[in-house]
Each structure stands twice: as C-alpha cells, then as structure tokens.
Motif scaffolding. Structure first.
Motif, PDB file in Angstrom:
ATOM      1  N   THR A 102       4.665 -10.117  11.377  1.00 27.38           N
ATOM      2  CA  THR A 102       4.080 -11.438  11.148  1.00 27.38           C
ATOM      3  C   THR A 102       3.562 -11.627   9.732  1.00 27.38           C
ATOM      4  OG1 THR A 102       1.816 -10.828  11.798  1.00 27.38           O
ATOM      5  CG2 THR A 102       3.339 -11.445  13.564  1.00 27.38           C
ATOM      6  N   GLY A 103       3.542 -10.572   8.929  1.00 28.64           N
ATOM      7  CA  GLY A 103       3.070 -10.698   7.565  1.00 28.64           C
ATOM      8  C   GLY A 103       1.561 -10.665   7.406  1.00 28.64           C
ATOM      9  N   GLN A 104       0.833 -10.325   8.464  1.00 31.12           N
ATOM     10  CA  GLN A 104      -0.628 -10.249   8.353  1.00 31.12           C
ATOM     11  C   GLN A 104      -1.081  -9.036   7.554  1.00 31.12           C
ATOM     12  OE1 GLN A 104      -2.821 -11.621  12.218  1.00 31.12           O
ATOM     13  NE2 GLN A 104      -0.995 -10.523  12.884  1.00 31.12           N
ATOM     14  N   VAL A 105      -0.257  -7.994   7.543  1.00 31.85           N
ATOM     15  CA  VAL A 105      -0.633  -6.715   6.947  1.00 31.85           C
ATOM     16  C   VAL A 105       0.350  -6.376   5.827  1.00 31.85           C
ATOM     17  CG1 VAL A 105      -0.991  -4.250   7.402  1.00 31.85           C
ATOM     18  CG2 VAL A 105      -1.530  -5.947   9.171  1.00 31.85           C
ATOM     19  N   PRO A 106      -0.137  -5.962   4.653  1.00 30.14           N
ATOM     20  CA  PRO A 106       0.788  -5.531   3.597  1.00 30.14           C
ATOM     21  C   PRO A 106       1.620  -4.343   4.074  1.00 30.14           C
ATOM     22  CG  PRO A 106      -1.439  -5.786   2.725  1.00 30.14           C
ATOM     23  CD  PRO A 106      -1.545  -5.887   4.215  1.00 30.14           C
ATOM     24  N   PRO A 107       2.856  -4.214   3.596  1.00 25.50           N
ATOM     25  CA  PRO A 107       3.656  -3.044   3.980  1.00 25.50           C
ATOM     26  C   PRO A 107       3.008  -1.753   3.495  1.00 25.50           C
ATOM     27  CG  PRO A 107       4.705  -4.281   2.206  1.00 25.50           C
ATOM     28  CD  PRO A 107       3.572  -5.112   2.681  1.00 25.50           C
ATOM     29  N   LEU A 108       3.189  -0.690   4.267  1.00 28.37           N
ATOM     30  CA  LEU A 108       2.686   0.632   3.908  1.00 28.37           C
ATOM     31  C   LEU A 108       3.885   1.521   3.607  1.00 28.37           C
ATOM     32  CD1 LEU A 108       0.485   2.851   3.691  1.00 28.37           C
ATOM     33  CD2 LEU A 108       0.796   3.232   6.149  1.00 28.37           C
ATOM     34  N   TRP A 109       3.986   1.970   2.358  1.00 28.45           N
ATOM     35  CA  TRP A 109       5.099   2.805   1.911  1.00 28.45           C
ATOM     36  C   TRP A 109       4.639   4.245   1.777  1.00 28.45           C
ATOM     37  CZ3 TRP A 109       6.185   4.081  -3.704  1.00 28.45           C
ATOM     38  CH2 TRP A 109       7.334   4.876  -3.814  1.00 28.45           C
ATOM     39  N   ILE A 116       0.855  -1.187   0.000  1.00 30.55           N
ATOM     40  CA  ILE A 116       0.000   0.000   0.000  1.00 30.55           C
ATOM     41  C   ILE A 116       0.888   1.232   0.000  1.00 30.55           C
ATOM     42  CG2 ILE A 116      -1.798   1.258   1.237  1.00 30.55           C
ATOM     43  CD1 ILE A 116      -2.564  -1.424   2.546  1.00 30.55           C
ATOM     44  N   ALA A 117       0.595   2.174  -0.877  1.00 29.61           N
ATOM     45  CA  ALA A 117       1.368   3.412  -0.955  1.00 29.61           C
ATOM     46  C   ALA A 117       0.490   4.587  -0.546  1.00 29.61           C
ATOM     47  CB  ALA A 117       1.898   3.619  -2.370  1.00 29.61           C
ATOM     48  N   LEU A 118       1.063   5.493   0.242  1.00 31.42           N
ATOM     49  CA  LEU A 118       0.357   6.684   0.712  1.00 31.42           C
ATOM     50  C   LEU A 118       1.160   7.918   0.331  1.00 31.42           C
ATOM     51  CD1 LEU A 118      -1.758   8.251   2.338  1.00 31.42           C
ATOM     52  CD2 LEU A 118      -0.489   7.646   4.430  1.00 31.42           C
ATOM     53  N   ASP A 119       0.589   8.779  -0.524  1.00 33.07           N
ATOM     54  CA  ASP A 119       1.255  10.017  -0.907  1.00 33.07           C
ATOM     55  C   ASP A 119       1.295  10.982   0.283  1.00 33.07           C
ATOM     56  OD1 ASP A 119       1.459   8.997  -3.410  1.00 33.07           O
ATOM     57  OD2 ASP A 119       0.081  10.384  -4.370  1.00 33.07           O
ATOM     58  N   THR A 120       2.461  11.552   0.534  1.00 34.16           N
ATOM     59  CA  THR A 120       2.597  12.493   1.639  1.00 34.16           C
ATOM     60  C   THR A 120       3.746  13.447   1.373  1.00 34.16           C
ATOM     61  OG1 THR A 120       3.029  12.718   4.020  1.00 34.16           O
ATOM     62  CG2 THR A 120       4.059  10.854   2.892  1.00 34.16           C
ATOM     63  N   VAL A 121       3.633  14.662   1.896  1.00 32.58           N
ATOM     64  CA  VAL A 121       4.698  15.648   1.782  1.00 32.58           C
ATOM     65  C   VAL A 121       5.738  15.430   2.874  1.00 32.58           C
ATOM     66  CG1 VAL A 121       5.245  18.111   1.827  1.00 32.58           C
ATOM     67  CG2 VAL A 121       3.138  17.320   0.735  1.00 32.58           C
ATOM     68  N   ARG A 122       5.302  15.037   4.072  1.00 26.43           N
ATOM     69  CA  ARG A 122       6.204  14.838   5.211  1.00 26.43           C
ATOM     70  C   ARG A 122       5.894  13.502   5.871  1.00 26.43           C
ATOM     71  NH1 ARG A 122       5.433  17.932   9.362  1.00 26.43           N
ATOM     72  NH2 ARG A 122       7.528  17.569  10.189  1.00 26.43           N
ATOM     73  N   ALA A 123       6.621  12.465   5.466  1.00 25.87           N
ATOM     74  CA  ALA A 123       6.366  11.133   5.998  1.00 25.87           C
ATOM     75  C   ALA A 123       6.614  11.046   7.491  1.00 25.87           C
ATOM     76  CB  ALA A 123       7.241  10.114   5.265  1.00 25.87           C
ATOM     77  N   GLU A 124       7.633  11.763   7.986  1.00 26.25           N
ATOM     78  CA  GLU A 124       7.988  11.625   9.389  1.00 26.25           C
ATOM     79  C   GLU A 124       6.887  12.096  10.335  1.00 26.25           C
ATOM     80  OE1 GLU A 124       9.632  15.643   8.050  1.00 26.25           O
ATOM     81  OE2 GLU A 124       9.380  13.625   7.245  1.00 26.25           O
ATOM     82  N   SER A 125       5.984  12.947   9.826  1.00 19.46           N
ATOM     83  CA  SER A 125       4.934  13.478  10.688  1.00 19.46           C
ATOM     84  C   SER A 125       3.777  12.497  10.876  1.00 19.46           C
ATOM     85  CB  SER A 125       4.399  14.803  10.120  1.00 19.46           C
ATOM     86  OG  SER A 125       3.712  14.579   8.888  1.00 19.46           O
TER      87      SER A 125
END
Length: 224
Positions: free
Chosen positions: A150-157, A107-116
């Motif tokens: 555990t691999g239950q959830v797809p990675p979120l990028w 899953i990909a999430l567009d963001t300007v500031r990921a650290e926030s």
C-alpha cells in the motif's frame, strides 16, 4: 514487454518526469485540492482507456505519480507512453511540474545473511520479500527488498556486508533524488555540517555522515 535501460528511459521521458530507483516519477503542483481532483480524474480516465494505471498520491497542493510495469518487473514503453499522456493532461489543466522536489526514502539494513532475517522483517512490516521471495541465490547476490504493497512503509533493502565484530551503524537511509538534483542535495548536507565519506560508487550513491557518525546515502539512477 521489454524492460528499458536507464539511458533509453531518460532519453525518452517527458521533461516533467524523472527515473528514480527503477521507477519513473513526477510531481505536479496543482495549487489547490480541486485542481488536484480534476487532474486525478482525468488521469484515471486515461489510465482506464490504456489499461495501465499509475500510483497516485493526491495532496492539498500537489499530486505525485509513479509508473512502472509491475508484470514486466521494470519500466517499459507503456510507462513512457502513459507519462506522455499525463503530461499532456497536466498541460491542458495549466498545471506545472516540479521534478526538483521529488524524493524517495528507502531504508537499508547491513547484513551478512539476508535470508536469515528477511522473513522477520517482512512480517513486521506486513510486506513481501522482493520479486523472488525465498530465492537463496537472489539473497546471496543482491540482498532482497521488503516492500509493503500500500505504500505506507518505505521499502527495506538488505545491503550485503562483510562479517564484522565491532558494532557499527546497521540501518541507514537511502535518499533517492533525481539525477540532476543529487549534487545540490549533497552540498546542502555538507553546508549543514555533514561530511562526504565515500564517492567510490557515485553517481549511483554517495555516502554522507553527520557529526556523530551516522550515515546516509544520496542515491540516483544515473548509472542504470
């Protein structure tokens, strides 16, 4: 342990395996649960001997395996050696592989500031923030990834994007497929009513859009 380049990995992987999203993967068609158990038991014994353990997903008709050297942060010679061992075990059991059926969802999430926002999503998904948790430099250049162990959830990028005021799609799926399956998957999507909207980063990823403007990316490791 030296992390191998994509070209080296592809040149030395057994035919049953594919490089996908910095991990080597295989699907073996066991045909029944008992054969799957025998395959898993034999792989487990070999993994203990080598002290290198794949991720294993046992299903009724197939077994999925994934290899990466976590301590090194990538694919190393140990992974190629274990892949060769596992392919040999499968051959002795008469089990064939189906690399064309491999798929991984990110899953990909567009963001300007990921650290926030990364700490929030790590908490929600019960995961960790990538390999360098809390590194502002990493977030500013790459975006970071939340992974659940555990691999239950797809990675979120977190995909870094420019500041924009007009609302637009923020989440989209990155669909990882073997390099040799990407074009067929794209063609199926287009035949089903989709549109190719961006090929500027192909073969790394091709952006598709459905009839309502929702987007997804077909991703490969073809340029890594």
């Amino acid at each position: 342990m030296k992390i191998l380049t994509g070209d080296v990995i592809r040149a030395n992987l057994p035919a049953q395996w594919r490089l996908m999203n910095r991990i080597v993967r295989a699907r073996f068609l066991t045909g029944d649960f008992a054969t799957g158990i025998r395959l898993v038991d034999a792989v487990a014994e070999a993994a203990e001997t080598a002290d290198h353990h794949p991720d294993i997903d046992l299903r009724y008709l197939h077994v999925d395996l994934a290899l990466v050297s976590h301590s090194a942060g990538g694919v190393t010679q140990r992974d190629l050696d274990m892949a060769e061992t596992i392919s040999g075990i499968a051959a002795r059991l008469g089990v064939s592989a189906a690399p064309e059926r491999l798929t991984e969802i990110e899953i990909a999430l567009d963001t300007v500031r990921a650290e926030s926002i990364a700490p929030f999503w790590a908490a929600v998904l019960d995961g960790d923030i990538g390999r360098v948790q809390g590194s502002a430099e990493f977030f500013s250049s790459y975006g970071g990834t939340v992974t659940e162990i555990t691999g239950q959830v797809p990675p979120l990028w977190f995909q870094l994007t420019e500041q924009h005021e007009t609302p637009r799609q923020r989440f989209h799926l990155d669909v990882w497929v073997p390099d040799d399956q990407a074009q067929a998957r794209i063609e199926r999507a287009v035949k089903a009513g989709g549109t190719v909207v961006d090929t500027s980063h192909a073969p790394s990823f091709t952006v598709l859009e459905d009839k309502q403007g929702n987007r997804a990316c077909i991703c490969t490791s073809g340029d890594s």
